[in-house]
Design an enzyme around this catalytic site. Structure first.
Site, PDB file in Angstrom:
ATOM      1  N   TYR A  61       7.404   7.164 -26.503  1.00 50.66           N
ATOM      2  CA  TYR A  61       8.393   7.322 -25.433  1.00 50.66           C
ATOM      3  C   TYR A  61       9.447   8.359 -25.810  1.00 50.66           C
ATOM      4  O   TYR A  61      10.136   8.219 -26.818  1.00 50.66           O
ATOM      5  CB  TYR A  61       9.056   5.987 -25.106  1.00 50.66           C
ATOM      6  CG  TYR A  61       8.151   5.008 -24.381  1.00 50.66           C
ATOM      7  CD1 TYR A  61       6.930   5.402 -23.831  1.00 50.66           C
ATOM      8  CD2 TYR A  61       8.508   3.669 -24.241  1.00 50.66           C
ATOM      9  CE1 TYR A  61       6.107   4.510 -23.177  1.00 50.66           C
ATOM     10  CE2 TYR A  61       7.694   2.761 -23.577  1.00 50.66           C
ATOM     11  CZ  TYR A  61       6.486   3.186 -23.050  1.00 50.66           C
ATOM     12  OH  TYR A  61       5.663   2.294 -22.400  1.00 50.66           O
ATOM     13  N   ALA A 233       7.123   0.042  -8.657  1.00 57.48           N
ATOM     14  CA  ALA A 233       6.376   1.090  -7.945  1.00 57.48           C
ATOM     15  C   ALA A 233       7.233   2.332  -7.688  1.00 57.48           C
ATOM     16  O   ALA A 233       7.212   2.891  -6.580  1.00 57.48           O
ATOM     17  CB  ALA A 233       5.811   0.541  -6.639  1.00 57.48           C
ATOM     18  N   PHE A 237       9.473   0.769  -2.458  1.00 64.05           N
ATOM     19  CA  PHE A 237       9.819  -0.299  -1.522  1.00 64.05           C
ATOM     20  C   PHE A 237      11.295  -0.683  -1.601  1.00 64.05           C
ATOM     21  O   PHE A 237      11.714  -1.638  -0.962  1.00 64.05           O
ATOM     22  CB  PHE A 237       8.951  -1.524  -1.791  1.00 64.05           C
ATOM     23  CG  PHE A 237       7.474  -1.219  -1.799  1.00 64.05           C
ATOM     24  CD1 PHE A 237       6.819  -0.857  -0.632  1.00 64.05           C
ATOM     25  CD2 PHE A 237       6.758  -1.266  -2.978  1.00 64.05           C
ATOM     26  CE1 PHE A 237       5.465  -0.561  -0.638  1.00 64.05           C
ATOM     27  CE2 PHE A 237       5.397  -0.967  -2.997  1.00 64.05           C
ATOM     28  CZ  PHE A 237       4.757  -0.609  -1.825  1.00 64.05           C
TER      29      PHE A 237
END
Length: 325
Positions: A61, A233, A237
């Site tokens: 990362y 996601a 949403f």
């Protein structure tokens, strides 16, 4: 009462996990800035404020800078480490000269990778170590030897995998004396093939689903903690809907907003609550360094408990963009 599999093993983990992939700036050799450190500090504080005690890393990362940044946070607050469950991953190697990017589960590399992780984090041990992505050259006996050495040295308490199928886990498990503790997979309202695989049994539509058959059931039966990466996601949403998203995704975002308004909660809590409502006791790994967005996830566990079967299916069918068979 359902209990997180990791808690059954004695790890005092939270229901949510903070993924630390954004920490440390860009995926380059640029030094970590003061702004990067401040953002990470605020993210950790926001996570702790809503009860998150588990933090997820990987040696790749931001090319190691995420762990280094987190290590500075631990150094500046003695005692914080013992309040946390820290997990990291290894096994992905970047391209070097003429050598391409590859996966490496060799005994030597796993040991070397863990030493680097511990050094960057400034800690003597990891609570959990995951093998990041399946290595086609994996030899289970060699992995078992590496895990045994790490456990005997007190460097790692538990071991797991990421992005592995049921068959791959069984293949590796046969050489290990201890049960693997975790399998981390991409799962969200936008990535729902883990559900489609089950409902499409004996359906032609199932031929297009790319998810390991029986993986969820296997992990549940073997007490393997299923963790979900990408559970929000990318905000599709919860306020970050792109102009090119298909109609069924737009309608699902509207439904998430409607439920959030009715329940007087956040969109993030609804999206995560949908995942957590599943009986597999999925543990979402929130991959953001935005403190406000982390705080917005606080109500997720309660929303999972409150979510009805009808609400859960309404979200699932909407996100699928087609009726169930």
């Amino acid at each position: 009462m359902n209990i997180l599999p990791l808690k059954k093993r004695g790890l005092n983990t939270s229901r949510l996990v903070l993924g630390c992939m954004p920490f440390g700036g860009g995926w380059n050799s640029d030094p970590v800035t003061k702004e990067d450190e401040t953002q990470a500090q605020k993210a950790v504080e926001a996570a702790l404020s809503i009860g998150i005690s588990m933090f997820d890393h990987a040696d790749i990362y931001t090319r190691g800078k995420a762990e280094e940044t987190f290590g500075r946070i631990l150094k500046n607050k003695p005692g914080l480490r013992e309040e946390m469950v820290i997990q990291s991953k290894c096994g992905i190697r970047f391209a070097e000269g003429d050598v391409p990017g590859r996966y490496d589960f060799s005994k030597a590399y796993i040991g070397e990778a863990v030493d680097g992780i511990l050094r960057r984090l400034g800690t003597e041990y990891l609570d959990v170590l995951l093998l990041h992505r399946p290595d086609p050259l994996m030899e289970p006996e060699e992995v078992a030897e590496a895990f045994g050495r790490l456990k005997a040295a007190g460097k790692v308490r538990y071991f797991g995998v990421s992005n592995m199928s049921a068959a791959q886990i069984r293949f590796l498990q046969r050489a290990l004396p201890d049960q693997l503790a975790v399998n981390q997979l991409e799962m969200s309202l936008a990535r729902h093939d883990w559900l489609d695989q089950g409902v499409h049994v004996n359906q032609k539509a199932g031929t297009s689903v790319n998810f390991s058959e029986g993986l969820l059931e296997y992990c549940q039966m073997e007490n393997i903690q299923i963790q979900a990466w990408g559970p929000l996601a990318q905000g599709k949403f919860s306020g970050n809907l792109g102009e090119s998203e298909p109609e069924h995704i737009r309608k699902t975002a509207e439904l998430v907003g409607k439920l959030a308004d009715e329940k007087e909660t956040t969109r993030e809590a609804i999206v995560l609550g949908w995942l957590m409502r599943h009986p597999a006791m999925i543990q979402p790994v929130i991959g953001t360094a935005n403190a406000e967005r982390i705080a917005a996830c606080k109500d997720a566990e309660r929303q999972a408990e409150l979510m009805t079967r009808e609400e859960w299916y309404s979200l699932y069918v909407s996100a699928r963009g087609s009726f169930l068979p």
